[in-house]
Design an enzyme around this catalytic site. Structure first.
Site, short mmCIF file in Angstrom:
data_model
loop_
_atom_site.label_atom_id
_atom_site.label_comp_id
_atom_site.label_asym_id
_atom_site.label_seq_id
_atom_site.Cartn_x
_atom_site.Cartn_y
_atom_site.Cartn_z
N CYS A 12 31.10 12.86 -13.61
CA CYS A 12 31.42 12.56 -12.22
C CYS A 12 32.18 13.72 -11.58
CB CYS A 12 32.25 11.28 -12.14
SG CYS A 12 31.28 9.75 -12.18
N SER A 23 23.71 9.45 -24.15
CA SER A 23 25.13 9.13 -24.41
C SER A 23 25.95 8.99 -23.15
CB SER A 23 25.74 10.22 -25.30
OG SER A 23 25.66 11.49 -24.67
N LYS A 29 8.87 -0.80 -28.27
CA LYS A 29 7.85 -0.32 -29.18
C LYS A 29 8.51 0.62 -30.18
CE LYS A 29 3.90 1.33 -30.85
NZ LYS A 29 3.02 0.56 -31.75
N GLN A 74 18.41 17.57 -18.72
CA GLN A 74 18.80 18.77 -19.43
C GLN A 74 17.72 19.85 -19.29
OE1 GLN A 74 20.66 18.27 -23.39
NE2 GLN A 74 20.25 16.09 -23.18
N CYS A 112 34.39 9.29 -16.60
CA CYS A 112 33.05 9.83 -16.83
C CYS A 112 33.11 11.35 -16.80
CB CYS A 112 32.07 9.32 -15.77
SG CYS A 112 30.46 10.16 -15.81
N HIS A 120 21.41 12.10 -15.33
CA HIS A 120 21.35 13.55 -15.53
C HIS A 120 20.17 13.89 -16.43
CE1 HIS A 120 23.23 12.24 -19.28
NE2 HIS A 120 22.91 13.40 -19.82
N HIS A 171 25.83 8.38 -16.51
CA HIS A 171 25.69 9.10 -15.24
C HIS A 171 24.33 9.79 -15.23
CE1 HIS A 171 27.84 11.21 -11.79
NE2 HIS A 171 26.62 11.75 -11.81
N ASN A 200 16.47 12.20 -20.70
CA ASN A 200 16.50 10.99 -21.53
C ASN A 200 17.26 9.94 -20.74
OD1 ASN A 200 15.23 12.23 -23.78
ND2 ASN A 200 17.19 13.13 -24.37
N HIS A 253 27.45 7.98 -9.63
CA HIS A 253 27.32 7.53 -11.02
C HIS A 253 26.28 6.42 -11.16
CE1 HIS A 253 29.08 6.95 -15.11
NE2 HIS A 253 28.77 5.68 -14.92
N GLU A 266 2.56 4.55 -37.64
CA GLU A 266 2.72 5.61 -36.64
C GLU A 266 3.36 6.86 -37.23
OE1 GLU A 266 2.71 1.80 -34.18
OE2 GLU A 266 3.65 2.46 -36.04
#
Length: 351
Positions: free
Chosen positions: A52, A161, A311, A168, A49, A166, A164, A153, A115, A317
């Site tokens: 990590c 992606s 959804k 931003q 990872c 996290h 672990h 996210n 993790h 939309e």
């Protein structure tokens, strides 16, 4: 609420956008796509990872043996401090092809060396450290850039992606589109009422209680009246806090408590690691007057009916306006009933 059990539209006062609400559609059979639910238990450390402690990242930089949070400049950031064109302008002086240079900085914030621990599985002390890390980085970046976006996210379904846990932080000088829209609508409301829009809004939500998920002396989380995503929530500062840099140590602790409760309720709705995109909106630092602003965050979770039914924002939309089947009141009731003890802890017989 029976008064809303018919097709109607609701207006988002922060952006001016409308959402079409169609409660009767929530009972229709589902024959669409399903997602694979993440049920595996992750280890606390993964050898390959890149997030990590002690591991190498893609650019061969080595992570320190960090013990709480860890922040580094994104190895593949969408923004950087250098641009190939410093001046603003338009191609061939044509207003149909306007562009401008963009510069900034992107950072990654690892919430914990563990993790396996997502936000609801962190202790209040660990989450407080996350909040103070956000604040420290906000203050540092805001000294150079007018707009600082703190976000997370969570989950593959949201395009994350790296499993672990996290988030931003992106910082830049230009005013992003969402901040521009919100600034205009909040300023117009303030001009009419001499009170911040979100201050009045959260007071009315707390007085009513129907859409309130959790609250304390400094923060409140509600399913907003105009919610577009099925279990969307809005976290608002109850005091006059306009930028994340104004979050005090006391505010950090109470925010950590609220985030732990809210995200625990999310996970308990479908007994899964509930995916979402979450982000904070602060007043830009280059405003002459930011009295109309109130610090707030959005949680946009995509799950609709179960851990595997999402959804999709498509068709109407994308081409017309947001549409939802699950009313904000029904979504709030589901979240209000969800336990504040994480389902994994409950399964282990822990409090």
């Amino acid at each position: 609420m029976s008064e809303f059990e018919y097709t109607h539209r609701r207006k988002n006062p922060l952006t001016g956008d409308w959402v079409l609400v169609s409660p009767h559609r929530n009972n229709r059979p589902w024959l669409g796509a399903t997602e694979q639910a993440s049920t595996e238990s992750l280890p606390s450390y993964v050898e390959d990872c890149p997030l990590c402690p002690g591991n190498n990242r893609a650019n061969d930089a080595k992570n320190p043996d960090y013990q709480d949070t860890f922040v580094f400049v994104n190895d593949f950031g969408a923004l950087n401090s250098q641009t190939t064109k410093e001046s603003n302008g338009s191609a061939a002086d044509d207003e149909l092809f306007t562009f401008e240079a963009a510069r900034g900085e992107c950072r990654v914030v690892c919430f914990s060396p563990d993790h396996s621990k997502t936000m609801p599985q962190l202790s209040v002390a660990e989450l407080t450290k996350v909040v103070t890390t956000w604040r420290e980085n906000y203050l540092e970046l805001a000294s150079t850039y007018a707009n600082v976006h703190i976000f997370e996210n969570k989950g593959e379904i949201m395009g994350c992606s790296q499993p672990h846990p996290h988030g931003q932080i992106w910082a830049h000088q230009h005013t992003s589109s969402e901040i521009s829209k919100k600034g205009s609508h909040q300023a117009a409301y303030y001009g009419r009422h001499q009170t911040p829009l979100l201050a009045n809004y959260i007071d009315k939500e707390l007085a009513d209680g129907t859409r309130v998920i959790c609250s304390n002396e400094h923060w409140a989380a509600v399913v907003p009246f105009w919610a577009a995503w099925p279990f969307e929530t809005l976290v608002v500062a109850r005091q006059d806090i306009r930028q994340f840099g104004q979050v005090s140590d006391e505010h950090a602790v109470t925010l950590a408590r609220l985030l732990k409760e809210l995200t625990t309720r999310y996970d308990n709705v479908f007994n899964c690691s509930f995916p979402y995109s979450m982000g904070w909106h602060s007043a830009p630092t280059n405003l002459a007057d930011d009295s109309h602003w109130r610090l707030h965050a959005h949680f946009y979770p995509p799950l609709l009916r179960s851990a595997t039914v999402k959804k999709h924002m498509v068709g109407y939309e994308m081409l017309a306006e947001s549409q939802r089947d699950l009313s904000a009141e029904t979504a709030a009731a589901i979240l209000q009933k969800a336990s504040t003890t994480h389902y994994k802890q409950a399964a282990q017989g822990k409090d």
